[in-house]
Design an enzyme around this catalytic site. Structure first.
Site, PDB file in Angstrom:
ATOM      1  N   ASN A   9       0.859  -1.178   0.000  1.00 34.85           N
ATOM      2  CA  ASN A   9       0.000   0.000   0.000  1.00 34.85           C
ATOM      3  C   ASN A   9       0.903   1.238   0.000  1.00 34.85           C
ATOM      4  OD1 ASN A   9      -1.821   2.036   0.461  1.00 34.85           O
ATOM      5  ND2 ASN A   9      -2.262   1.461   2.583  1.00 34.85           N
ATOM      6  N   LYS A  11       0.085   4.218  -0.260  1.00 41.04           N
ATOM      7  CA  LYS A  11      -0.589   5.392   0.313  1.00 41.04           C
ATOM      8  C   LYS A  11      -0.405   6.599  -0.626  1.00 41.04           C
ATOM      9  CE  LYS A  11       0.303   3.503   4.835  1.00 41.04           C
ATOM     10  NZ  LYS A  11       0.048   3.640   6.232  1.00 41.04           N
ATOM     11  N   HIS A  95      -9.546   0.775   4.939  1.00 44.41           N
ATOM     12  CA  HIS A  95      -8.249   1.013   5.580  1.00 44.41           C
ATOM     13  C   HIS A  95      -8.472   1.929   6.784  1.00 44.41           C
ATOM     14  CE1 HIS A  95      -4.151   2.374   6.276  1.00 44.41           C
ATOM     15  NE2 HIS A  95      -3.771   1.279   5.632  1.00 44.41           N
ATOM     16  N   GLU A  97      -6.953   4.380   7.794  1.00 46.74           N
ATOM     17  CA  GLU A  97      -6.829   5.822   7.508  1.00 46.74           C
ATOM     18  C   GLU A  97      -8.116   6.360   6.892  1.00 46.74           C
ATOM     19  OE1 GLU A  97      -3.072   5.541   5.441  1.00 46.74           O
ATOM     20  OE2 GLU A  97      -2.157   4.914   7.332  1.00 46.74           O
ATOM     21  N   GLU A 167      -5.239  -5.229  10.627  1.00 42.46           N
ATOM     22  CA  GLU A 167      -4.272  -4.154  10.803  1.00 42.46           C
ATOM     23  C   GLU A 167      -4.581  -3.410  12.099  1.00 42.46           C
ATOM     24  OE1 GLU A 167      -2.377  -3.029   6.780  1.00 42.46           O
ATOM     25  OE2 GLU A 167      -4.062  -1.696   7.132  1.00 42.46           O
ATOM     26  N   GLY A 173       2.322   2.218  10.665  1.00 43.01           N
ATOM     27  CA  GLY A 173       3.215   3.364  10.483  1.00 43.01           C
ATOM     28  C   GLY A 173       3.898   3.821  11.760  1.00 43.01           C
ATOM     29  N   SER A 212       3.479  -2.108  10.387  1.00 38.44           N
ATOM     30  CA  SER A 212       4.934  -2.052  10.587  1.00 38.44           C
ATOM     31  C   SER A 212       5.641  -3.373  10.268  1.00 38.44           C
ATOM     32  CB  SER A 212       5.262  -1.570  12.011  1.00 38.44           C
ATOM     33  OG  SER A 212       4.794  -0.253  12.199  1.00 38.44           O
ATOM     34  N   GLY A 233       2.800  -1.154   4.280  1.00 39.63           N
ATOM     35  CA  GLY A 233       2.799   0.277   3.979  1.00 39.63           C
ATOM     36  C   GLY A 233       4.207   0.775   3.720  1.00 39.63           C
TER      37      GLY A 233
HETATM   38  C1  PEP Z   1      -0.736   0.063   5.845  1.00 36.65           C
HETATM   39  O1  PEP Z   1      -0.666   1.154   5.294  1.00 36.65           O
HETATM   40  O2  PEP Z   1      -1.700  -0.662   5.613  1.00 36.65           O
HETATM   41  C2  PEP Z   1       0.334  -0.349   6.759  1.00 36.65           C
HETATM   42  C3  PEP Z   1       0.257  -1.498   7.342  1.00 36.65           C
HETATM   43  O3  PEP Z   1       1.363   0.547   6.937  1.00 36.65           O
HETATM   44  P1  PEP Z   1       2.792   0.233   7.636  1.00 36.65           P
HETATM   45  O4  PEP Z   1       3.294  -1.057   7.066  1.00 36.65           O
HETATM   46  O5  PEP Z   1       3.641   1.412   7.293  1.00 36.65           O
HETATM   47  O6  PEP Z   1       2.549   0.120   9.114  1.00 36.65           O
END
Ligand code: PEP
Length: 253
Positions: A9, A11, A95, A97, A167, A173, A212, A233
């Site tokens: 992703n 983003k 998601h 976000e 998630e 993040g 992460s 991400g």
């Molecule tokens: C995501 O954007 O779905 C995500 C898991 O981000 P990250 O891997 O940066 O935590």
């Protein structure tokens, strides 16, 4: 046996130049990634360009969101038909976000899931709890509520053509990954919840972990019984690291 999957992703990151460089790195190493579905999810505007650049490579294309509407006076929205038209196979829905920054609730997420299916896209349904919800001990209730909203609208059989991504919001993040035990516990809960309605759908359902994930922790996470890969991400913006994560999925598969 469920086929592992790793989805990046991106983003709201990148430019035509940086995306071209990132894809060149991924394409150079993708040959070693066998038996695993690899998907990249760029921002909407770069979808056609990415489609062109990954053409004939074993790299799937996904969008980061989709409208719940099919066409018409919905300024700023992008429909499932349009995503299909530019070559998407997958789309992320719900998601955190979208849920937490833009206030998208379970009902809208379920409608987006339905819209994806109407247009032949495979939804990647994101579920996960906030830090305070984990601390209050209500992780399972939150995840069940998010999952049930989709099942109630579309039926459990719809999950046979979908992917779920667990998630935990506190891990996205932040550099604070769920431990493999914490992640496995929730993944097993999700599978059991689906199995209450349809055991076959549950057994075949791919449940990705996101939060992460990096080149160092992917192998341990993906080695757990109910973790079928990852939604990545930050680490998906680094070609070498993304490939390390993809190879961790290959080894776990
Ligand atoms: C995501 O954007 O779905 C995500 C898991 O981000 P990250 O891997 O940066 O935590």
């Amino acid at each position: 046996m469920r086929r592992p999957m790793v989805a990046g992703n991106w983003k709201m990151n990148g430019s035509r130049e940086s995306i071209t460089a990132l894809l060149a790195e991924i394409k150079a190493g993708i040959g070693a990634v066998t038996g695993t579905d690899v998907v990249v999810c760029p921002p909407y505007v770069y979808l056609p360009e990415v489609r062109r650049q990954v053409d004939s490579m074993p790299i799937g294309l996904g969008a980061q969101d989709v409208s719940d509407q099919d066409s018409g006076a919905f300024t700023g929205e992008v429909s499932g038909a349009m995503l299909k038209d530019v070559g998407c196979t997958y789309v992320i829905v719900g998601h955190s976000e979208r849920r937490n920054i833009y206030g998208e609730d379970d009902a809208l997420t379920a409608r987006k899931f339905a819209a994806a299916r109407r247009h032949g896209l495979i939804p990647i349904l994101c579920v996960g709890e906030l830090l305070e919800e984990r601390e209050q001990g209500v992780t399972e209730q939150v995840v069940a509520r998010q999952l049930d909203a989709v099942i109630e609208l579309e039926g459990v059989e719809a999950l046979a053509q979908a992917v779920v991504a667990y998630e935990p919001v506190w891990a996205i993040g932040t550099g604070r990954t769920a431990t493999p035990e914490q992640a496995q516990e929730v993944h097993a809960f999700i599978r059991a919840r689906v199995a209450e309605r349809n055991a076959d759908v549950a057994a075949g359902l791919r449940i990705l972990y996101g939060g992460s994930v990096n080149g160092g922790n992917a192998k341990d996470l993906f080695g757990r019984a109910d973790i079928d890969g990852g939604l990545i991400g930050g680490a998906s913006l680094k070609g070498g690291e993304f490939l390390t994560i993809c190879n961790a999925a290959v080894q776990a598969g």
